[in-house]
Design a protein around this motif. Structure first.
Motif, PDB file in Angstrom:
ATOM      1  N   LYS A  96       1.021  -1.111   0.037  1.00 33.13           N
ATOM      2  CA  LYS A  96      -0.075   0.040  -0.016  1.00 33.13           C
ATOM      3  C   LYS A  96       0.837   1.399   0.121  1.00 33.13           C
ATOM      4  O   LYS A  96       0.634   2.112  -0.423  1.00 33.13           O
ATOM      5  N   TYR A  97       2.105   1.240   0.734  1.00 28.69           N
ATOM      6  CA  TYR A  97       2.768   2.378   0.748  1.00 28.69           C
ATOM      7  C   TYR A  97       3.506   2.865  -0.663  1.00 28.69           C
ATOM      8  O   TYR A  97       3.589   4.062  -0.887  1.00 28.69           O
ATOM      9  N   VAL A  98       3.776   1.736  -1.268  1.00 25.69           N
ATOM     10  CA  VAL A  98       4.251   1.814  -2.759  1.00 25.69           C
ATOM     11  C   VAL A  98       3.529   2.772  -3.519  1.00 25.69           C
ATOM     12  O   VAL A  98       3.895   3.712  -4.467  1.00 25.69           O
ATOM     13  N   TRP A  99       2.092   2.060  -3.407  1.00 22.46           N
ATOM     14  CA  TRP A  99       1.127   2.823  -4.242  1.00 22.46           C
ATOM     15  C   TRP A  99       0.661   4.293  -3.650  1.00 22.46           C
ATOM     16  O   TRP A  99       0.548   5.127  -4.718  1.00 22.46           O
ATOM     17  N   THR A 100       0.657   4.437  -2.574  1.00 23.00           N
ATOM     18  CA  THR A 100       0.703   5.817  -2.081  1.00 23.00           C
ATOM     19  C   THR A 100       1.555   6.941  -2.537  1.00 23.00           C
ATOM     20  O   THR A 100       0.830   7.941  -3.064  1.00 23.00           O
ATOM     21  N   VAL A 101       2.781   6.249  -2.543  1.00 27.58           N
ATOM     22  CA  VAL A 101       3.690   7.384  -2.799  1.00 27.58           C
ATOM     23  C   VAL A 101       3.840   7.475  -4.292  1.00 27.58           C
ATOM     24  O   VAL A 101       3.929   8.659  -4.930  1.00 27.58           O
ATOM     25  N   LEU A 102       3.733   6.424  -5.125  1.00 27.06           N
ATOM     26  CA  LEU A 102       3.505   6.542  -6.563  1.00 27.06           C
ATOM     27  C   LEU A 102       2.351   7.326  -6.975  1.00 27.06           C
ATOM     28  O   LEU A 102       2.753   8.221  -7.953  1.00 27.06           O
ATOM     29  N   VAL A 103       1.207   7.214  -6.573  1.00 31.24           N
ATOM     30  CA  VAL A 103       0.095   8.022  -6.845  1.00 31.24           C
ATOM     31  C   VAL A 103       0.100   9.605  -6.262  1.00 31.24           C
ATOM     32  O   VAL A 103      -0.112  10.415  -7.289  1.00 31.24           O
ATOM     33  N   VAL A 104       0.962   9.859  -5.317  1.00 32.37           N
ATOM     34  CA  VAL A 104       1.169  11.470  -4.919  1.00 32.37           C
ATOM     35  C   VAL A 104       2.177  11.849  -5.929  1.00 32.37           C
ATOM     36  O   VAL A 104       2.016  12.806  -6.250  1.00 32.37           O
ATOM     37  N   THR A 105       3.213  11.300  -6.434  1.00 29.79           N
ATOM     38  CA  THR A 105       4.053  11.397  -7.063  1.00 29.79           C
ATOM     39  C   THR A 105       3.824  12.035  -8.524  1.00 29.79           C
ATOM     40  O   THR A 105       3.784  13.083  -9.014  1.00 29.79           O
ATOM     41  N   MET A 106       2.772  10.926  -8.880  1.00 32.22           N
ATOM     42  CA  MET A 106       2.303  11.199 -10.204  1.00 32.22           C
ATOM     43  C   MET A 106       1.259  12.210 -10.309  1.00 32.22           C
ATOM     44  O   MET A 106       1.176  13.101 -11.139  1.00 32.22           O
ATOM     45  N   GLY A 107       0.198  12.273  -9.278  1.00 31.09           N
ATOM     46  CA  GLY A 107      -0.596  13.228  -9.150  1.00 31.09           C
ATOM     47  C   GLY A 107       0.040  14.749  -9.234  1.00 31.09           C
ATOM     48  O   GLY A 107      -0.597  15.719  -9.622  1.00 31.09           O
ATOM     49  N   PHE A 108       0.989  15.169  -8.269  1.00 31.64           N
ATOM     50  CA  PHE A 108       1.681  16.129  -8.231  1.00 31.64           C
ATOM     51  C   PHE A 108       2.351  16.592  -9.625  1.00 31.64           C
ATOM     52  O   PHE A 108       2.462  17.513 -10.084  1.00 31.64           O
ATOM     53  N   GLY A 109       2.805  15.450 -10.427  1.00 35.54           N
ATOM     54  CA  GLY A 109       3.442  15.626 -11.803  1.00 35.54           C
ATOM     55  C   GLY A 109       2.359  15.977 -12.461  1.00 35.54           C
ATOM     56  O   GLY A 109       2.535  17.004 -13.564  1.00 35.54           O
ATOM     57  N   ILE A 110       1.198  15.691 -12.467  1.00 33.05           N
ATOM     58  CA  ILE A 110       0.015  16.157 -13.360  1.00 33.05           C
ATOM     59  C   ILE A 110      -0.311  17.671 -13.215  1.00 33.05           C
ATOM     60  O   ILE A 110      -0.320  18.465 -14.017  1.00 33.05           O
ATOM     61  N   VAL A 111      -0.237  18.016 -11.973  1.00 37.29           N
ATOM     62  CA  VAL A 111      -0.468  19.391 -11.509  1.00 37.29           C
ATOM     63  C   VAL A 111       0.609  20.412 -12.192  1.00 37.29           C
ATOM     64  O   VAL A 111       0.530  21.236 -12.847  1.00 37.29           O
ATOM     65  N   GLY A 112       1.993  19.599 -11.906  1.00 46.17           N
ATOM     66  CA  GLY A 112       3.143  20.405 -12.684  1.00 46.17           C
ATOM     67  C   GLY A 112       3.093  20.575 -14.018  1.00 46.17           C
ATOM     68  O   GLY A 112       3.376  21.581 -14.553  1.00 46.17           O
ATOM     69  N   TRP A 113       2.489  19.389 -14.827  1.00 51.71           N
ATOM     70  CA  TRP A 113       2.577  19.284 -16.222  1.00 51.71           C
ATOM     71  C   TRP A 113       1.668  20.529 -16.614  1.00 51.71           C
ATOM     72  O   TRP A 113       1.850  21.186 -17.518  1.00 51.71           O
ATOM     73  N   TYR A 114       0.470  20.812 -15.985  1.00 50.28           N
ATOM     74  CA  TYR A 114      -0.364  21.721 -16.480  1.00 50.28           C
ATOM     75  C   TYR A 114      -0.042  23.058 -16.242  1.00 50.28           C
ATOM     76  O   TYR A 114      -0.189  23.982 -17.100  1.00 50.28           O
ATOM     77  N   ASP A 115       0.774  23.274 -15.143  1.00 56.68           N
ATOM     78  CA  ASP A 115       1.355  24.266 -14.926  1.00 56.68           C
ATOM     79  C   ASP A 115       2.193  24.898 -15.994  1.00 56.68           C
ATOM     80  O   ASP A 115       2.397  25.963 -16.433  1.00 56.68           O
ATOM     81  N   ASP A 116       3.226  23.538 -16.260  1.00 55.45           N
ATOM     82  CA  ASP A 116       4.104  24.112 -17.380  1.00 55.45           C
ATOM     83  C   ASP A 116       3.630  24.462 -18.713  1.00 55.45           C
ATOM     84  O   ASP A 116       3.955  25.089 -19.392  1.00 55.45           O
ATOM     85  N   TRP A 117       2.434  23.568 -18.883  1.00 56.52           N
ATOM     86  CA  TRP A 117       1.886  23.695 -20.237  1.00 56.52           C
ATOM     87  C   TRP A 117       1.307  24.953 -20.446  1.00 56.52           C
ATOM     88  O   TRP A 117       1.437  25.594 -21.521  1.00 56.52           O
ATOM     89  N   LYS A 118       0.615  25.666 -19.471  1.00 57.92           N
ATOM     90  CA  LYS A 118       0.216  27.049 -19.555  1.00 57.92           C
ATOM     91  C   LYS A 118       1.374  27.902 -19.648  1.00 57.92           C
ATOM     92  O   LYS A 118       1.385  28.984 -20.678  1.00 57.92           O
ATOM     93  N   LYS A 119       2.681  27.776 -19.135  1.00 57.17           N
ATOM     94  CA  LYS A 119       3.753  28.643 -19.286  1.00 57.17           C
ATOM     95  C   LYS A 119       4.342  28.555 -20.588  1.00 57.17           C
ATOM     96  O   LYS A 119       4.636  29.528 -21.270  1.00 57.17           O
ATOM     97  N   VAL A 120       4.203  27.340 -21.335  1.00 53.96           N
ATOM     98  CA  VAL A 120       4.616  27.162 -22.743  1.00 53.96           C
ATOM     99  C   VAL A 120       3.656  27.632 -23.826  1.00 53.96           C
ATOM    100  O   VAL A 120       4.139  28.424 -24.540  1.00 53.96           O
ATOM    101  N   VAL A 121       2.483  27.418 -23.456  1.00 54.88           N
ATOM    102  CA  VAL A 121       1.436  27.806 -24.760  1.00 54.88           C
ATOM    103  C   VAL A 121       1.165  29.160 -24.605  1.00 54.88           C
ATOM    104  O   VAL A 121       1.254  29.858 -25.776  1.00 54.88           O
ATOM    105  N   TYR A 122       1.129  29.842 -23.439  1.00 49.68           N
ATOM    106  CA  TYR A 122       0.891  31.249 -23.241  1.00 49.68           C
ATOM    107  C   TYR A 122       1.903  31.960 -22.907  1.00 49.68           C
ATOM    108  O   TYR A 122       1.936  33.360 -23.071  1.00 49.68           O
ATOM    109  N   ARG A 123       3.225  31.522 -22.997  1.00 51.54           N
ATOM    110  CA  ARG A 123       4.579  32.149 -22.923  1.00 51.54           C
ATOM    111  C   ARG A 123       4.223  33.158 -21.505  1.00 51.54           C
ATOM    112  O   ARG A 123       4.647  34.294 -21.544  1.00 51.54           O
ATOM    113  N   ASN A 124       3.543  32.627 -20.467  1.00 48.83           N
ATOM    114  CA  ASN A 124       3.604  33.258 -19.454  1.00 48.83           C
ATOM    115  C   ASN A 124       4.452  32.395 -18.052  1.00 48.83           C
ATOM    116  O   ASN A 124       4.031  31.338 -17.716  1.00 48.83           O
TER     117      ASN A 124
END
Length: 367
Positions: A96-124
């Motif tokens: 269960k702990y492996v999946w907990t950390v893995l889900v958190v890691t990927m979840g925060f990665g998705i948030v970061g990905w969307y943040d980066d995407w906005k920076k790249v697309v809108y040059r902001n």
């Protein structure tokens, strides 16, 4: 997956029993993630460059950073893919702990990905609004804190542990534990993100702290060693060594391309996810204070921003104009403005992290 395969093969061939050892699989995980990141790195960088996913540099930053404009960013995807594949290959997928950390890691990665995407697309350079970024970080951090709290097998797994003392621990209760865990996960995520401002500055300390947490995860998940070292025993925590090994290997592979002058930046997709992973592991193995010590570079970078912003607002309100404590925040930019070369700042922060990690490891025995 490979663990399940080797366990099945071990029924006929005893040699395959060796893969049950966490230590061996940790080494194999580190090597696998390193190979994956090194092998896929050039292709990922070419793809990011072809899609014009380049870094937008702050206008108010050091002038030397203007040459970095257009450097491929979102390279943290390379790290996350390497970590994910490696963990699925060598980790115990029933843990269960492996999946907990893995889900958190990927979840925060998705948030970061969307943040980066906005920076790249809108040059902001500001990317996703701070309000929404914090909201999704809070959802993920609070979710992880709740799961860890209610899956604890004993009150010792939710106590606040103070290193350097044999028996000093504070029973926080469920609410206190969830609150602390939330702040550790979200705080570490943002701290690593703030540190990621120079070539190689954030990734090497992340690798070093992850490597040290391997030791803590192993002894915490070992009933004999945890009893001897007077730390809480958390059944199954040892399996986190494989994921931490993957972080170390993937991070070193990424550093090959992120070292000065960087060919790629990891962006928020990498920084937010790696910080959250370290924070979640520290919560599970009950070593929040030790993480605070070993990640001292992340802590001081965060404090430098908080102090700079607070002092600026205070002086603007009191004197009519904002004043600064540092030449520029975060702290690494202050040293650049003071005349240090980028490589000097990076390597010296690495050295400081090595010292802090060694000090953090010493808390295992200095009680």
């Amino acid at each position: 997956m490979l663990l399940a395969l080797t366990q099945w093969l071990a029924q006929d061939v005893r040699f395959f029993n060796v893969f049950n050892y966490i230590t061996l699989r940790t080494v194999l995980a580190a090597m696998t993630a390193l190979f994956l990141s090194l092998a896929a790195g050039p292709a990922v960088i070419r793809w990011l460059a072809a899609k014009k996913i380049g870094q937008a540099v702050r206008d108010d930053g050091p002038e030397s950073h203007l040459v970095k404009t257009g450097t491929p960013t979102m390279g943290g995807v390379l790290i996350l893919v390497s970590i994910g594949i490696t963990t699925l290959l060598w980790g115990d997928l029933t843990n269960k702990y492996v999946w907990t950390v893995l889900v958190v890691t990927m979840g925060f990665g998705i948030v970061g990905w969307y943040d980066d995407w906005k920076k790249v697309v809108y040059r902001n350079p500001d990317g996703l609004s701070a309000r929404w970024k914090f909201f999704w970080q809070s959802v993920l951090g609070l979710g992880a804190a709740l799961f860890i709290a209610f899956s604890a097998k004993s009150t010792a797994q939710t106590e606040f542990i103070v290193p350097f003392f044999k028996t000093f621990s504070y029973p926080m209760g469920v609410v206190g534990f969830i609150t602390l865990s939330y702040f550790v996960i979200v705080g570490t995520s943002n701290a690593v993100n703030l540190t990621d401002g120079l070539d190689g500055l954030a990734i090497m300390p992340t690798v070093l702290v992850a490597a040290a947490l391997v030791v803590f995860a192993y002894v915490t998940g070992h009933k004999l060693y945890s009893g001897y070292l007077l730390i809480p025993y958390v059944a199954g925590a040892g399996e986190l060594c494989i994921l931490l090994g993957a972080i170390g290997g993937a991070g070193l592979g990424f550093l090959w391309f992120n070292a000065y002058p960087a060919e790629v930046f990891m962006g928020d997709v990498g920084a937010l996810s790696l910080g959250a992973a370290l924070g979640t592991v520290a919560v599970i193995v009950r070593q929040e204070i030790v993480l605070f010590i070993m990640g001292g570079v992340f802590v001081i970078e965060t404090l430098s921003v908080m102090l700079q912003v607070s002092y600026f607002k205070y002086t603007r309100k009191k004197f009519g104009e904002g004043r600064r404590i540092l030449r520029m925040a975060p702290l690494h930019h202050h040293f650049e403005k003071s005349g240090w070369k980028e490589t000097q700042v990076v390597v010296r922060f690495w050295i400081i992290t090595i010292i802090l990690v060694l000090f953090g490891l010493s808390t295992l025995k200095l009680r």
